[in-house]
Design an enzyme around this catalytic site. Structure first.
Site, PDB file in Angstrom:
ATOM      1  CG  HIS A   9     -10.137 -18.499-141.513  1.00  0.00           C
ATOM      2  ND1 HIS A   9     -11.225 -18.710-141.633  1.00  0.00           N
ATOM      3  CD2 HIS A   9      -9.702 -18.796-140.173  1.00  0.00           C
ATOM      4  CE1 HIS A   9     -11.988 -19.230-140.620  1.00  0.00           C
ATOM      5  NE2 HIS A   9     -10.896 -19.201-139.855  1.00  0.00           N
ATOM      6  CG  HIS A  43     -16.279 -22.800-148.001  1.00  0.00           C
ATOM      7  ND1 HIS A  43     -16.573 -23.988-147.192  1.00  0.00           N
ATOM      8  CD2 HIS A  43     -16.366 -21.623-147.108  1.00  0.00           C
ATOM      9  CE1 HIS A  43     -16.684 -23.581-145.958  1.00  0.00           C
ATOM     10  NE2 HIS A  43     -16.698 -22.352-145.838  1.00  0.00           N
ATOM     11  CG  ASP A  66     -14.555 -13.961-146.146  1.00  0.00           C
ATOM     12  OD1 ASP A  66     -15.110 -13.427-145.257  1.00  0.00           O
ATOM     13  OD2 ASP A  66     -13.814 -15.074-146.168  1.00  0.00           O
TER      14      ASP A  66
END
Ligand code: COA
Length: 373
Positions: free
Chosen positions: A219, A258, A309
């Site tokens: 995450h 994802h 990210d």
């Protein structure tokens, strides 16, 4: 409707929300009906925080009032400073924030939830203070003043970190990543927070639980793991060979893939553009080219795209932010989404308690201890 893959609740709708759409046809990512690209291009993080927490974009006077309120709530109680000084300097800052939020829940308890918006604003205001107070105390022995003159959360953060007000380019870049990270529907940490909230627990408990969920590398922890990966290579050629070898060994490449998006993460384009601009500013000739090579291989070989990210990692790195503060920055942003979900859950609450499919042994006869083994 039954989802194709149900492991990890993939594709299962676990409730309703007014706050966000993720990966919906044509809309990509939206907050309260606004497209993420419009927000990233035009809004400030404070406007987005106001939108998520109050449901509408603010007027100028509402925004001024909100910014002033956030500024006024940045200070840390002395008892919390003592706790932050006692947490070891080599602790992970996500653990520091989890402890800080939990402690704040002791000395500033939420009470009967009638002031939940104030609790949310307080957390938005003081999480950066908590993080950087701890960081500076343990890295250079300074007890910083957490009440800077900066209007924005981003400016405040960088000012406390570097001991001077940031350039507008750096402030704006951080501000934009805060907008991109602010909300993401029923992601793991938000869902954890909603489960805690649904028991009628307090906001500090929900946020402490959410921080624990965000910490993991699958995450929020992925931005730190992505930086570790990118900085392992000293040239695009080394990255090409290294990533191919990792894929051959079935390693996970952090910052890719994802659960919900299938072809791209809309936040990536914005982060990538900022990473390039900052790379040019600092004269980087390695990290950005390495990142591009990794991105290309992942798409060519696995049809996996960079998520939010991946380029966020170098955006932060080029601004001189230490890697272990990357995921905590995510917290300083996502607190807005978490708190909005806490309030939304409370507004129409039902205990979240799913069923499990039992796959253990059939009923067994009790065996007294002396007859076992
Ligand atoms: N690197 C290499 N392979 C990956 C991958 C990655 N980052 N992400 C997914 N895959 C592969 C899986 O190994 C799996 O392969 P298989 O079918 O041969 O077993 C396939 O793609 C499907 O992935 P799966 O793990 O089932 O997807 P998921 O929906 O459960 O997981 C993530 C989504 C985000 C947890 C996953 O993509 C991941 O671990 N990414 C890296 C961590 C990360 O960046 N997290 C931040 C998310 S915003």
């Amino acid at each position: 409707m039954a989802a194709k893959k149900t492991g990890g609740l993939a594709g299962i709708s676990a409730g309703t929300t007014h706050l966000c759409t993720v990966g919906k046809e044509g809309a990509g990512l939206t907050y309260c009906g606004y497209d993420i690209y419009d927000l990233a291009d035009n809004a400030s993080f404070e406007e987005v925080a106001y939108l998520l927490l109050r449901g509408e974009l603010p007027t100028q006077s509402q925004l001024d009032e909100y910014v002033a309120k956030i500024k006024s709530k940045r200070g840390l109680p002395d008892a919390l400073k003592v706790v932050l000084e006692m947490v070891p300097g080599d602790a992970h800052p996500m653990d520091v924030l989890r402890t800080g939020v939990s402690f704040l829940g002791n000395i500033e308890p939420e009470g009967d939830f009638s002031n939940q918006l104030d609790t949310a604003d307080r957390l938005v205001a003081c999480l950066p203070s908590m993080l950087i107070y701890w960081h500076r105390f343990h890295t250079d022995g300074t007890r910083i003043d957490t009440e800077t003159d900066d209007d924005s959360v981003a400016g405040h953060f960088l000012h406390m970190l570097h001991g001077k007000a940031p350039s507008e380019m750096h402030r704006k870049s951080l501000d934009t990543t805060l907008i991109l990270y602010a909300e993401h529907e029923f992601n793991a940490s938000t869902f954890a927070g909603r489960v805690i909230t649904a028991t009628l627990s307090d906001m500090h408990s929900a946020v402490a639980g959410a921080i624990g969920a965000l910490r993991g590398p699958l995450h929020g922890g992925a931005n730190e793991a992505a930086m570790e990966l990118i900085s392992r290579f000293d040239s695009p050629e080394a990255a090409d060979a290294g990533v191919r070898e990792m894929l051959a060994n079935k390693a996970l490449i952090m910052g890719f893939g994802h659960r919900v998006y299938t072809t791209s993460d809309p936040r990536n384009a914005v982060n990538k553009k900022m990473s390039k601009a900052l790379a040019d500013e600092v004269g980087d000739t390695v990290l950005y080219p390495v990142s591009e090579v990794v991105e290309k291989i992942m798409w060519d070989e696995k049809k996996l795209f960079a998520n939010a990210d991946f380029y966020a990692a170098t955006v932060y790195h080029f601004m001189g932010i230490p890697t272990h503060l990357f995921t905590p920055i995510f917290v300083c942003s996502r607190i807005t989404g978490w708190a909005a979900h806490v309030m939304e859950q409370r507004a129409d609450n039902k205990l979240i308690r799913p069923a499990a499919e039992y796959i253990g042994p059939a009923l067994k006869a009790w065996t007294p201890i002396e007859e076992r083994g």
